[in-house]
Write an enzyme that holds these catalytic residues in place. Structure first.
Site, PDB file in Angstrom:
ATOM      1  N   GLU A 184      -1.186 -14.760   7.534  1.00  0.00           N
ATOM      2  CA  GLU A 184      -2.080 -14.782   6.381  1.00  0.00           C
ATOM      3  C   GLU A 184      -1.253 -14.990   5.110  1.00  0.00           C
ATOM      4  OE1 GLU A 184      -4.118 -10.936   5.703  1.00  0.00           O
ATOM      5  OE2 GLU A 184      -3.253 -10.298   7.600  1.00  0.00           O
TER       6      GLU A 184
ATOM      7  N   CYS B  26      -5.232  -9.860   9.846  1.00  0.00           N
ATOM      8  CA  CYS B  26      -4.182  -9.343  10.751  1.00  0.00           C
ATOM      9  C   CYS B  26      -4.501  -9.549  12.226  1.00  0.00           C
ATOM     10  CB  CYS B  26      -3.946  -7.863  10.484  1.00  0.00           C
ATOM     11  SG  CYS B  26      -3.556  -7.522   8.765  1.00  0.00           S
TER      12      CYS B  26
ATOM     13  N   HIS C 157      -3.417  -1.805  15.569  1.00  0.00           N
ATOM     14  CA  HIS C 157      -2.956  -2.479  14.348  1.00  0.00           C
ATOM     15  C   HIS C 157      -2.519  -1.372  13.379  1.00  0.00           C
ATOM     16  CE1 HIS C 157      -2.562  -4.742  10.774  1.00  0.00           C
ATOM     17  NE2 HIS C 157      -3.662  -4.247  10.211  1.00  0.00           N
TER      18      HIS C 157
HETATM   19  N1  COA Z   1       1.674  14.910   0.174  1.00  0.00           N
HETATM   20  C1  COA Z   1       1.075  14.611   1.339  1.00  0.00           C
HETATM   21  N2  COA Z   1       0.123  13.615   1.444  1.00  0.00           N
HETATM   22  C2  COA Z   1      -0.225  12.952   0.329  1.00  0.00           C
HETATM   23  C3  COA Z   1       0.367  13.248  -0.934  1.00  0.00           C
HETATM   24  C4  COA Z   1       1.360  14.287  -0.977  1.00  0.00           C
HETATM   25  N3  COA Z   1       1.962  14.606  -2.117  1.00  0.00           N
HETATM   26  N4  COA Z   1      -0.182  12.423  -1.847  1.00  0.00           N
HETATM   27  C5  COA Z   1      -1.087  11.652  -1.206  1.00  0.00           C
HETATM   28  N5  COA Z   1      -1.117  11.972   0.100  1.00  0.00           N
HETATM   29  C6  COA Z   1      -1.925  11.368   1.170  1.00  0.00           C
HETATM   30  C7  COA Z   1      -3.402  11.203   0.784  1.00  0.00           C
HETATM   31  O1  COA Z   1      -4.141  12.377   1.021  1.00  0.00           O
HETATM   32  C8  COA Z   1      -3.793  10.046   1.683  1.00  0.00           C
HETATM   33  O2  COA Z   1      -4.012  10.512   3.003  1.00  0.00           O
HETATM   34  P1  COA Z   1      -5.511  10.595   3.617  1.00  0.00           P
HETATM   35  O3  COA Z   1      -6.105   9.243   3.477  1.00  0.00           O
HETATM   36  O4  COA Z   1      -5.277  10.983   5.033  1.00  0.00           O
HETATM   37  O5  COA Z   1      -6.210  11.625   2.801  1.00  0.00           O
HETATM   38  C9  COA Z   1      -2.524   9.191   1.743  1.00  0.00           C
HETATM   39  O6  COA Z   1      -1.448  10.057   1.373  1.00  0.00           O
HETATM   40  C10 COA Z   1      -2.534   8.015   0.785  1.00  0.00           C
HETATM   41  O7  COA Z   1      -2.770   8.510  -0.510  1.00  0.00           O
HETATM   42  P2  COA Z   1      -3.846   7.825  -1.463  1.00  0.00           P
HETATM   43  O8  COA Z   1      -3.914   8.575  -2.724  1.00  0.00           O
HETATM   44  O9  COA Z   1      -5.117   7.578  -0.721  1.00  0.00           O
HETATM   45  O10 COA Z   1      -3.077   6.419  -1.689  1.00  0.00           O
HETATM   46  P3  COA Z   1      -3.531   5.158  -2.493  1.00  0.00           P
HETATM   47  O11 COA Z   1      -4.639   5.424  -3.437  1.00  0.00           O
HETATM   48  O12 COA Z   1      -2.290   4.611  -3.029  1.00  0.00           O
HETATM   49  O13 COA Z   1      -4.158   4.171  -1.373  1.00  0.00           O
HETATM   50  C11 COA Z   1      -4.252   2.722   0.511  1.00  0.00           C
HETATM   51  C12 COA Z   1      -3.757   4.068  -0.035  1.00  0.00           C
HETATM   52  C13 COA Z   1      -3.995   2.671   1.995  1.00  0.00           C
HETATM   53  C14 COA Z   1      -5.772   2.600   0.281  1.00  0.00           C
HETATM   54  C15 COA Z   1      -3.504   1.596  -0.238  1.00  0.00           C
HETATM   55  O14 COA Z   1      -2.135   1.674   0.054  1.00  0.00           O
HETATM   56  C16 COA Z   1      -3.985   0.196   0.105  1.00  0.00           C
HETATM   57  O15 COA Z   1      -4.881  -0.317  -0.551  1.00  0.00           O
HETATM   58  N6  COA Z   1      -3.350  -0.466   1.122  1.00  0.00           N
HETATM   59  C17 COA Z   1      -3.657  -1.830   1.489  1.00  0.00           C
HETATM   60  C18 COA Z   1      -4.892  -1.952   2.343  1.00  0.00           C
HETATM   61  C19 COA Z   1      -4.695  -1.430   3.720  1.00  0.00           C
HETATM   62  O16 COA Z   1      -3.596  -1.313   4.208  1.00  0.00           O
HETATM   63  N7  COA Z   1      -5.814  -1.117   4.388  1.00  0.00           N
HETATM   64  C20 COA Z   1      -5.797  -0.590   5.739  1.00  0.00           C
HETATM   65  C21 COA Z   1      -6.799  -1.194   6.625  1.00  0.00           C
HETATM   66  S1  COA Z   1      -6.362  -2.850   7.057  1.00  0.00           S
END
Ligand code: COA
Length: 444
Positions: A83, A120, A244
């Site tokens: 992609e 993916c 994945h």
């Molecule tokens: N200690 C422990 N865990 C922590 C933490 C800390 N200090 N701070 C945050 N976390 C955890 C959150 O609780 C969350 O876990 P949970 O979802 O199980 O609750 C995780 O870490 C990620 O934190 P979050 O605040 O949700 O991160 P983010 O707002 O940066 O977004 C994604 C995370 C995955 C949405 C973002 O990286 C993204 O958009 N990725 C690309 C899209 C993707 O990969 N999608 C997946 C499907 S294909």
């Protein structure tokens, strides 16, 4: 025809490394635990200045062909799943073939080449295409080369920046495979979703939180569809379940949902009933909200049980070993998860031959696919031949300032002139641009 599946695997990570807990998190003023515990990631792999999807794919394929003593005439098709393509017409597989023709005698003029796109999941779709082509009797005894290659980079400041990665997985699909035989049975979960898109743009537009929900919904649909053809599944039916893996925290969510599904109506649910109750059934609730609340409560309790934790440690955790240190490789991620599990089996001296895997692929947009695989006698020798550990250890560790430069250097909208961080040796490199602005490559 006895069996068709994966006969050989090569993995090529980008040659740079970004430490997420030590380098990235402090620069963004974030807690390192968000990465190590929340997302389950320690580091990302990045392409050096001379690397891209073509070089990583061609370098993986080159090592695979040399190791298996293959020449171009042995390959009947080259499919690239990506992609991160940079051309809407000419497929990446033609560039890869051009690279390989620089070093092998003969050519791929009679091999079918293509490029597969569906976020993916297209790596797995390319495996399917190869499987179908061989099963249809059209291969003339030749094997298929499937290459899943991506530079999973997000715009600076995007939430996805936390989960970046880059690398390629090359797989040889053939009759009587050495690594795994693929099942004929497969299940799909597919719907028109807008969780992750690249409408003619380099970096994705992502609704990250939604993409997590869509992944889970489509995966459940695919599992139900798979069970519709293969019969009900039980948690102990599969030794490993590679999913994945955009980041290991995503797999933690998918695994719990999958466990709940496959444990329902089995002795596992009976055994847990005295401690956490039976799973809520939709028919026992008057409204959806009450049912969903009961499911959430049950899932929380289930995740704390010894049964679930043991199953996760045995079946899922080994699939995440590599992803934790390389990040998201989009099309290659589920194929890294499979290799990761088999590497762990080897490390633990476990004889995996005859064991079954359940492989859960996903692509945003969105589609999940589930099929089973049976590990073959030659798996151990193939996994032993992987030099992934050495490649990971040899990566150049970037400072945050270097990461910013590298991100700019791979950004099509930014003009930069920076030197690479590693010295190319015995590999294909990006060499500049030709008269039609095409990318050119040479073997160093
Ligand atoms: N200690 C422990 N865990 C922590 C933490 C800390 N200090 N701070 C945050 N976390 C955890 C959150 O609780 C969350 O876990 P949970 O979802 O199980 O609750 C995780 O870490 C990620 O934190 P979050 O605040 O949700 O991160 P983010 O707002 O940066 O977004 C994604 C995370 C995955 C949405 C973002 O990286 C993204 O958009 N990725 C690309 C899209 C993707 O990969 N999608 C997946 C499907 S294909």
């Amino acid at each position: 025809m006895e069996s068709v599946g994966i006969d050989a695997i090569e993995i090529r990570p980008g040659k740079l490394r970004l430490d997420l807990a030590e380098t990235f998190a402090p620069a963004l003023d974030e807690a390192p635990e968000k990465y190590t515990e929340g997302l389950g990631l320690y580091a990302s792999s990045f392409p050096d200045i001379h690397e891209d999807i073509v070089t990583m794919g061609a370098n993986a394929a080159h090592r695979l062909m040399e190791r298996k003593d293959l020449e171009p005439a042995d390959i009947g098709r080259i499919d690239v799943a990506t992609e991160s393509a940079f051309d809407n017409s000419k497929p990446v597989s033609t560039y890869v073939a051009g690279c390989l023709e620089q070093v092998f005698a003969g050519d791929f003029h009679h091999a079918n080449k293509g490029e597969r796109k569906f976020a993916c999941i297209s790596g797995t779709q390319s495996l399917d295409d190869a499987y179908n082509w061989i099963k249809a009797g059209r291969s003339r005894g030749r094997a298929a080369l499937v290459i899943a290659t991506d530079t999973a980079l997000y715009a600076r400041g995007d939430a996805g920046e936390a989960t970046q990665g880059a690398g390629a997985v090359a797989m040889l699909i053939d009759e009587e495979p050495a690594v795994v035989e693929m099942s004929q049975a497969q299940g799909y979960g597919s719907a028109d979703e807008t969780d992750f898109l690249k409408p003619n743009q380099q970096f994705p537009s992502v609704d990250g939180k939604r993409s997590v929900q869509v992944y889970l919904a489509r995966m459940r649909e695919a599992l139900e569809d798979y069970e519709g053809v293969a019969g009900d599944t039980h948690p102990d039916d599969f030794r490993y379940i590679p999913f994945h893996t955009p980041f290991p925290g995503m797999v933690r969510k998918a695994a719990l949902l999958g466990y709940r599904h496959v444990a329902r109506g089995t002795d596992v649910e009976d055994g847990l009933a005295a401690r956490i109750g039976r799973q809520p059934r939709r028919d026992d609730f008057d409204d959806e909200a009450a049912y969903e609340g009961a499911v959430r409560e049950h899932m929380d309790a289930l995740s704390g049980t010894d049964e679930y934790r043991d199953w996760f440690g045995r079946t899922i955790e080994p699939t995440l070993d590599v992803a934790r240190h390389v990040g998201n490789w989009y099309t290659g991620s589920v194929h890294i998860a499979r290799a990761s599990a088999l590497r762990r089996a080897r490390e633990e001296g476990f004889d995996a031959a005859g064991e079954r895997l359940l492989v859960g692929s996903y692509g945003s947009g969105a589609q999940a696919e589930i099929h089973a695989e049976t590990v073959q006698e030659g798996w151990n020798e193939e996994i032993e031949a992987l030099n992934l550990g050495d490649q990971l250890a040899a990566r150049y560790d970037m400072s945050f300032a270097e990461y910013e430069q590298v991100h700019d250097a791979h950004n099509h909208a930014v003009e930069t002139e920076i030197e690479g961080f590693t010295e190319p040796d015995g590999e294909f490199v990006f060499d500049g641009r030709g008269p039609m602005d095409e990318r050119t490559y040479r073997f160093v």
